[in-house]
Design a protein around this motif. Structure first.
Motif, PDB file in Angstrom:
ATOM      1  N   GLY A  56      13.828  93.840  58.112  1.00  0.00           N
ATOM      2  CA  GLY A  56      12.961  94.313  59.178  1.00  0.00           C
ATOM      3  C   GLY A  56      13.671  95.004  60.324  1.00  0.00           C
ATOM      4  N   LEU A  57      14.951  94.771  60.432  1.00  0.00           N
ATOM      5  CA  LEU A  57      15.744  95.400  61.490  1.00  0.00           C
ATOM      6  C   LEU A  57      16.880  96.185  60.868  1.00  0.00           C
ATOM      7  CD1 LEU A  57      16.092  92.369  63.944  1.00  0.00           C
ATOM      8  CD2 LEU A  57      14.544  94.315  64.184  1.00  0.00           C
ATOM      9  N   THR A  58      17.085  97.376  61.389  1.00  0.00           N
ATOM     10  CA  THR A  58      18.216  98.191  60.956  1.00  0.00           C
ATOM     11  C   THR A  58      18.866  98.822  62.176  1.00  0.00           C
ATOM     12  OG1 THR A  58      16.827 100.139  60.609  1.00  0.00           O
ATOM     13  CG2 THR A  58      17.249  98.743  58.686  1.00  0.00           C
ATOM     14  N   SER A  59      20.128  99.126  62.056  1.00  0.00           N
ATOM     15  CA  SER A  59      20.828  99.825  63.125  1.00  0.00           C
ATOM     16  C   SER A  59      21.884 100.737  62.498  1.00  0.00           C
ATOM     17  CB  SER A  59      21.474  98.854  64.107  1.00  0.00           C
ATOM     18  OG  SER A  59      22.398  98.013  63.454  1.00  0.00           O
ATOM     19  N   TYR A  60      22.200 101.802  63.224  1.00  0.00           N
ATOM     20  CA  TYR A  60      23.103 102.815  62.704  1.00  0.00           C
ATOM     21  C   TYR A  60      24.084 103.282  63.778  1.00  0.00           C
ATOM     22  CZ  TYR A  60      19.604 103.138  59.025  1.00  0.00           C
ATOM     23  OH  TYR A  60      18.739 102.853  57.993  1.00  0.00           O
ATOM     24  N   ARG A  67      20.672 110.606  59.130  1.00  0.00           N
ATOM     25  CA  ARG A  67      21.193 111.103  57.844  1.00  0.00           C
ATOM     26  C   ARG A  67      21.360 109.976  56.825  1.00  0.00           C
ATOM     27  NH1 ARG A  67      26.180 113.105  57.586  1.00  0.00           N
ATOM     28  NH2 ARG A  67      26.965 111.880  59.345  1.00  0.00           N
ATOM     29  N   PHE A  68      21.712 108.787  57.305  1.00  0.00           N
ATOM     30  CA  PHE A  68      21.959 107.653  56.418  1.00  0.00           C
ATOM     31  C   PHE A  68      20.816 106.646  56.544  1.00  0.00           C
ATOM     32  CE2 PHE A  68      26.925 107.766  56.285  1.00  0.00           C
ATOM     33  CZ  PHE A  68      26.876 109.111  55.942  1.00  0.00           C
ATOM     34  N   THR A  69      20.535 105.967  55.456  1.00  0.00           N
ATOM     35  CA  THR A  69      19.513 104.925  55.453  1.00  0.00           C
ATOM     36  C   THR A  69      20.032 103.707  54.712  1.00  0.00           C
ATOM     37  OG1 THR A  69      17.743 106.586  55.451  1.00  0.00           O
ATOM     38  CG2 THR A  69      17.156 104.333  54.836  1.00  0.00           C
ATOM     39  N   ILE A  70      19.945 102.557  55.357  1.00  0.00           N
ATOM     40  CA  ILE A  70      20.334 101.312  54.715  1.00  0.00           C
ATOM     41  C   ILE A  70      19.066 100.588  54.260  1.00  0.00           C
ATOM     42  CG2 ILE A  70      20.376 100.026  56.902  1.00  0.00           C
ATOM     43  CD1 ILE A  70      22.773  98.435  55.746  1.00  0.00           C
ATOM     44  N   SER A  71      19.148  99.968  53.098  1.00  0.00           N
ATOM     45  CA  SER A  71      18.006  99.227  52.581  1.00  0.00           C
ATOM     46  C   SER A  71      18.530  98.068  51.739  1.00  0.00           C
ATOM     47  CB  SER A  71      17.095 100.125  51.749  1.00  0.00           C
ATOM     48  OG  SER A  71      17.799 100.678  50.639  1.00  0.00           O
ATOM     49  N   ARG A  72      17.644  97.131  51.428  1.00  0.00           N
ATOM     50  CA  ARG A  72      18.055  95.970  50.651  1.00  0.00           C
ATOM     51  C   ARG A  72      16.911  95.483  49.786  1.00  0.00           C
ATOM     52  NH1 ARG A  72      20.001  91.537  54.548  1.00  0.00           N
ATOM     53  NH2 ARG A  72      20.065  90.244  52.662  1.00  0.00           N
ATOM     54  N   GLN A  82      21.954 105.045  51.547  1.00  0.00           N
ATOM     55  CA  GLN A  82      21.623 106.401  51.141  1.00  0.00           C
ATOM     56  C   GLN A  82      22.210 107.351  52.170  1.00  0.00           C
ATOM     57  OE1 GLN A  82      20.060 107.656  48.378  1.00  0.00           O
ATOM     58  NE2 GLN A  82      20.534 109.684  49.205  1.00  0.00           N
ATOM     59  N   MET A  83      23.056 108.245  51.709  1.00  0.00           N
ATOM     60  CA  MET A  83      23.745 109.156  52.611  1.00  0.00           C
ATOM     61  C   MET A  83      23.314 110.582  52.281  1.00  0.00           C
ATOM     62  SD  MET A  83      27.540 107.428  52.626  1.00  0.00           S
ATOM     63  CE  MET A  83      27.860 107.824  50.908  1.00  0.00           C
ATOM     64  N   ASN A  84      22.691 111.232  53.238  1.00  0.00           N
ATOM     65  CA  ASN A  84      22.238 112.605  53.064  1.00  0.00           C
ATOM     66  C   ASN A  84      22.998 113.534  54.002  1.00  0.00           C
ATOM     67  OD1 ASN A  84      20.276 111.681  51.230  1.00  0.00           O
ATOM     68  ND2 ASN A  84      18.771 111.392  52.858  1.00  0.00           N
TER      69      ASN A  84
END
Length: 123
Positions: A56-60, A67-72, A82-84
């Motif tokens: 529920g919480l993400t930080s970058y 550009r990047f997305t973390i997921s689990r 995911q790195m774009n």
């Protein structure tokens, strides 16, 4: 024995995308905050992204935001990055990290580290 195993690194060109994955064993994955860090030779390991145990919480880091997305997926004991729109500055060895406390994992307070996976970005 706790193991974090990264995969998905490789050589890409500027602007390409790449997805890193990290699977864990020997630990209650669903109770842990997870993160990604990166390091180039001669530099300190730097924070890239983190996700809370629930997702529920993400930080970058500012350098990757947007550009990047973390997921689990707690059912798979896995976390992804995911790195774009990759840039040469993104080239590094990327490390998966696990820690009980989401609020401090981005400070490098990590309980478990993976062995790293290399990402190379050609210009």
């Amino acid at each position: 024995q706790v193991q974090l195993v990264e995969s998905g690194g490789g050589l890409v060109q500027t602007g390409d995308s790449l997805s890193l994955s990290c699977t864990t064993t020997g630990v209650r994955f669903s109770t842990l905050a997870m993160g990604w860090f990166r390091q180039i030779p001669g530099k300190d390991r730097e924070f890239v992204a983190a996700i809370s145990w629930s997702g529920g919480l993400t930080s970058y880091a500012d350098s990757v935001k947007g550009r990047f997305t973390i997921s689990r997926d707690n059912a798979k004991n896995a976390v992804w990055l995911q790195m774009n729109s990759l840039k040469p500055d993104d080239a590094a060895c990327y490390y998966c990290a696990a820690h009980l406390d989401y609020s401090t994992i981005r400070l490098g307070r990590v309980t478990y580290w993976g062995q790293g996976t290399q990402v190379t970005v050609s210009s």
